[in-house]
Write an enzyme that holds these catalytic residues in place. Structure first.
Site, PDB file in Angstrom:
ATOM      1  N   CYS A  31       0.837  -1.196   0.000  1.00  0.00           N
ATOM      2  CA  CYS A  31       0.000   0.000   0.000  1.00  0.00           C
ATOM      3  C   CYS A  31       0.873   1.247   0.000  1.00  0.00           C
ATOM      4  O   CYS A  31       2.057   1.186   0.321  1.00  0.00           O
ATOM      5  CB  CYS A  31      -0.894  -0.005   1.224  1.00  0.00           C
ATOM      6  SG  CYS A  31      -2.083  -1.330   1.129  1.00  0.00           S
ATOM      7  N   TYR A 172      -5.702 -13.217  -3.826  1.00  0.00           N
ATOM      8  CA  TYR A 172      -5.193 -12.681  -2.566  1.00  0.00           C
ATOM      9  C   TYR A 172      -5.919 -13.285  -1.371  1.00  0.00           C
ATOM     10  O   TYR A 172      -7.129 -13.098  -1.206  1.00  0.00           O
ATOM     11  CB  TYR A 172      -5.367 -11.168  -2.592  1.00  0.00           C
ATOM     12  CG  TYR A 172      -4.866 -10.410  -1.384  1.00  0.00           C
ATOM     13  CD1 TYR A 172      -3.649 -10.719  -0.779  1.00  0.00           C
ATOM     14  CD2 TYR A 172      -5.598  -9.349  -0.867  1.00  0.00           C
ATOM     15  CE1 TYR A 172      -3.190  -9.996   0.310  1.00  0.00           C
ATOM     16  CE2 TYR A 172      -5.139  -8.612   0.216  1.00  0.00           C
ATOM     17  CZ  TYR A 172      -3.936  -8.941   0.805  1.00  0.00           C
ATOM     18  OH  TYR A 172      -3.484  -8.221   1.879  1.00  0.00           O
ATOM     19  N   HIS A 175      -3.095 -11.296   4.945  1.00  0.00           N
ATOM     20  CA  HIS A 175      -3.203 -10.144   5.860  1.00  0.00           C
ATOM     21  C   HIS A 175      -4.545  -9.997   6.551  1.00  0.00           C
ATOM     22  O   HIS A 175      -4.839  -8.939   7.117  1.00  0.00           O
ATOM     23  CB  HIS A 175      -2.883  -8.834   5.105  1.00  0.00           C
ATOM     24  CG  HIS A 175      -1.510  -8.843   4.526  1.00  0.00           C
ATOM     25  ND1 HIS A 175      -1.275  -8.911   3.179  1.00  0.00           N
ATOM     26  CD2 HIS A 175      -0.312  -8.814   5.123  1.00  0.00           C
ATOM     27  CE1 HIS A 175       0.034  -8.939   2.969  1.00  0.00           C
ATOM     28  NE2 HIS A 175       0.635  -8.886   4.136  1.00  0.00           N
ATOM     29  N   ASP A 267       2.729  -8.922   9.860  1.00  0.00           N
ATOM     30  CA  ASP A 267       3.506  -9.058   8.635  1.00  0.00           C
ATOM     31  C   ASP A 267       4.578  -7.969   8.545  1.00  0.00           C
ATOM     32  O   ASP A 267       5.721  -8.250   8.188  1.00  0.00           O
ATOM     33  CB  ASP A 267       2.574  -8.980   7.421  1.00  0.00           C
ATOM     34  CG  ASP A 267       3.215  -9.542   6.171  1.00  0.00           C
ATOM     35  OD1 ASP A 267       3.893 -10.583   6.287  1.00  0.00           O
ATOM     36  OD2 ASP A 267       3.046  -8.962   5.094  1.00  0.00           O
TER      37      ASP A 267
END
Ligand code: ADP
Ligand code: SF4
Length: 682
Positions: A31, A172, A175, A267
């Site tokens: 991001c 995906y 997370h 993470d």
């Protein structure tokens, strides 16, 4: 220079589905706070990574449908064909440097609040949405039609991704942010149909979507899966053994396995809480399950560590988000044998704070990050000087060192003087605090660069005055003299000063960093700064056996660190150290043996016994030299903390900004190139 043959393995090409990556450097999706709002800036940033040698460069998570929007966060969108040109520009910039472009398609499931679209969020099971602000929104459980629609939406997004020019199209499940992980995990899937219950059932949707994506674009695009190896929720959530079983069931289905931890705070751990390679214990079992390439992350900046994880069979490609932000040219530097030019990530997560603040990302180590397009900055290059000049810089903190380095790179003659016996300013001091040693890299990298420049001279133990400055006769004087922590209580809670009794033992962070210690054992640390300093000092003093109470007007310790993903870890550490935390209380006064607080809601006063008080509140610019110089008629410029106290990242950026502007006809920041993208009218 040529590369050390030890690192040859890092430059072997790797096949990923129908494509070949030219080396093993893989910029995993990350991001950036730019997203759909700043597409050209984002494209330039990704292109820079490709220029720097990352063989694969990916987007951040890309929303595939308005029915799963993560507003107010600014990520990319691929809701319809209208979004294709924006995405195509990113792929184009990556391709300009012969790298492969990856796109991380994302349906956020119950972590989408749909604040933009106002659709009811959908999820594996009905539940309140995952939300930073605890938005009053709940997701409904998907029925079979929803599942069919989701698969269709993902397939369409995959086709659009191919049209936009992407080479890798992700599925995906990482997370805690991707719906396929929500289906996979017992923690978020309570279904009793064929998509819930057994692992095979919970993995069904993931498998179907991998197959759909392969079917839609697999002839020309690689299909990686990004999967969370651990949810850190005990047996209720995903743990490596179960995730390995799931991977084994689909081992050869995707073209690459990209491994990570969940949630994001696990993470992207900071250097305060983890070392380089901290994910290895969780991911080491995967490679033996599949012949497909495995990518892992862990803040790798050392080529030796990279070679080790490849040779030990932990991963095939070195995944990186933060190391690629701090140094987009990391692969090139290893390739060219320029190891001491690598600008190593310090693991501070300033980059991440800007995803949370929805502003273009920045980096403490790399001031050009996010500025590639709008200011035209390059991490490795800067325009040569227009004319000879001698610049005197006073203060060798992050602002002064970066200004000296960048001006030196431009070919100017630079003298940098500091009254301290070591360079680095605040960084030299802060990196001695518990957990912050990696922050010293901000100084170390700049010192190494400056040492290679014959046109830059550094003088330590040189307290400068208007007289010594006049004697040097430089063409320009830059003051980067820093800031000092206040000792009167002025902060956000009280803008005036606190009522402080004579003889009260007051310390500031500067005092503690300079080696001074509280007079008594019972210490109150009053934190009205809310970033790392208060918590770090509590840790420091507690480890030296002081009884410490951290008082804060916030509801939690170090509340801003929510944005750097550290808040929970910090509070946990403080609780573990037996630091008492008094939340929602502001400082009113300090007596010799107690502090007077008030409740931030009611204003009701209370007393807390304390022999000494550490005030972590606001900082004031150290600008006395500036004013003294002005009185003698010597013009000077201020930059960094002495102009506006802020983060280390802000100081480094300010140093670079001065160097970029130096020599321009109008070096005022308002006239420097600063582009922005204006939304076209529908
Ligand atoms: P920034 O974050 O803006 O770079 P720092 O506080 O890290 O600021 O660094 C400021 C540096 O300036 C410190 O190392 C300090 O010793 C130095 N300094 C301040 N005043 C003077 C002075 N009069 N002469 C020389 N050095 C100074
Ligand atoms: Fe690393 Fe900090 Fe830069 Fe992020 S901001 S890339 S953590 S140095």
């Amino acid at each position: 220079m040529t590369r050390d043959p030890r690192y040859d393995i890092l430059f072997e090409p790797i096949r990923i589905g129908p494509h070949v990556a030219r080396n093993r450097f893989f910029q995993v999706p990350h991001c950036n706070g730019m997203g759909y709002r700043d597409p050209s800036a984002l494209a330039a940033m990704r292109g820079m990574k490709a220029e720097g040698g990352w063989a694969v460069v990916c987007t951040e998570m890309v929303e595939i449908h308005h029915g799963a929007d993560v507003a107010p966060y600014v990520e990319l969108r691929l809701w319809s064909d209208h979004d294709i040109p924006m995405l195509a520009r990113i792929a184009e910039k990556i391709h300009e440097h012969s790298s492969l472009a990856g796109i991380e398609l994302c349906h956020s499931g119950y972590t989408a609040n749909n604040l933009w679209s106002r659709e009811v969020p959908i999820a594996a099971s009905a539940m309140p949405t995952g939300s930073y602000f605890n938005d009053p929104v709940q997701a409904r459980q998907m029925d079979k039609e929803d599942i069919r629609n989701l698969r269709r939406a993902h397939r369409k997004a995959a086709l659009r991704s191919r049209e936009a020019g992407f080479d890798l199209v992700y599925v995906y499940a990482g997370h805690g942010l991707g719906i396929f992980q929500h289906f996979l995990s017992r923690a978020t899937n309570y279904r009793n149909d064929e998509y819930g219950g057994s692992l095979e059932n919970r993995a069904r949707l993931l498998r179907e979507v991998i197959e759909d994506t392969k079917d839609a674009v697999g002839d020309s695009c690689a299909v990686p899966v990004r999967i969370a190896m651990h949810e850190f929720q005990g047996a209720a959530g995903l743990e490596p053994a179960e995730v390995e079983d799931a991977i084994a069931m689909m081992a050869e289905l995707p073209d690459l396995w990209d491994l990570s931890l969940s949630d994001w705070s696990h993470d992207s751990q900071t250097s305060r809480f983890s070392e380089e390679g901290f994910q290895e214990p969780y991911i080491k079992g995967v490679k033996k399950l599949t012949t497909k390439p495995v990518v892992g992350v862990g803040r790798y900046t050392s080529p030796d560590a990279m070679v080790r994880v490849i040779r030990r069979g932990i991963m095939d490609m070195i995944g990186a988000a933060r190391p690629s932000i701090a140094d987009p040219f990391l692969p090139k530097k290893i390739e060219e044998g320029r190891l001491d030019d690598i600008r190593e990530c310090i693991g501070c997560n300033i980059c991440i704070t800007h995803d949370f603040t929805m502003t273009p990302l920045r980096c403490t180590q790399n001031p050009s990050m996010g500025e590639e397009w709008r200011r035209g900055w390059h991490p490795e290059k800067i325009r040569p000087k227009e004319a000879d000049a001698h610049v005197l810089i006073i203060g060798a903190g992050p602002a002064g060192l970066e200004a000296a380095r960048a001006l030196g790179q431009r070919g100017l003659q630079v003298t940098i003087a500091d009254k301290a016996s070591e360079a680095g300013g605040r960084v030299a001091k802060e990196c001695r605090l518990p957990g912050l040693s990696a922050w010293g890299r901000v100084r170390d990298w700049r010192m190494l660069q400056i040492a290679k420049m014959p046109n830059v001279s550094l003088y330590l133990e040189s307290a400068m005055t208007p007289e010594t400055i006049a004697e040097l006769g430089a063409d320009h004087v830059l003051l980067t003299t820093g800031a000092a922590w206040l000792r009167n209580g002025t902060g956000r809670h009280i803008l005036s000063s606190a009522n402080i009794a004579d003889g009260a033992d007051i310390l500031t962070p500067d005092d503690l960093m300079n080696g001074k210690r509280p007079a008594g054992r019972d210490v109150v640390i009053y934190d009205d700064d809310h970033y790392y300093m208060g918590g770090v000092l509590a840790e420091l003093l507690r480890k030296e056996d002081y009884a410490v109470t951290l008082v804060t007007p916030s509801a939690t310790a170090s509340s801003f660190t929510k944005a750097s993903l550290e808040q929970k870890a910090i509070q946990k550490r403080l609780i573990g150290l037996d630091v008492k935390i008094e939340a929602n209380r502001g400082l009113v006064g300090i007596a010799r043996d107690h502090v007077i607080l008030d409740c931030v809601f009611t204003g009701n006063p209370s007393k807390l016994a304390a022999a000494s008080t550490v005030l972590v509140t606001a900082r004031a610019p150290v600008d006395d030299l500036f004013h003294a110089l002005a009185a003698t008629g010597i013009a000077a410029t201020r930059a960094g903390d002495c102009y506006g106290p802020g983060t280390i990242a802000a100081a480094v950026h300010a140093g670079r900004k001065f160097a970029e502007g130096f020599g321009l006809a109008e070096p005022d920041h308002l006239d420097l190139p600063f582009r922005r993208e204006v939304t076209g009218l529908a």
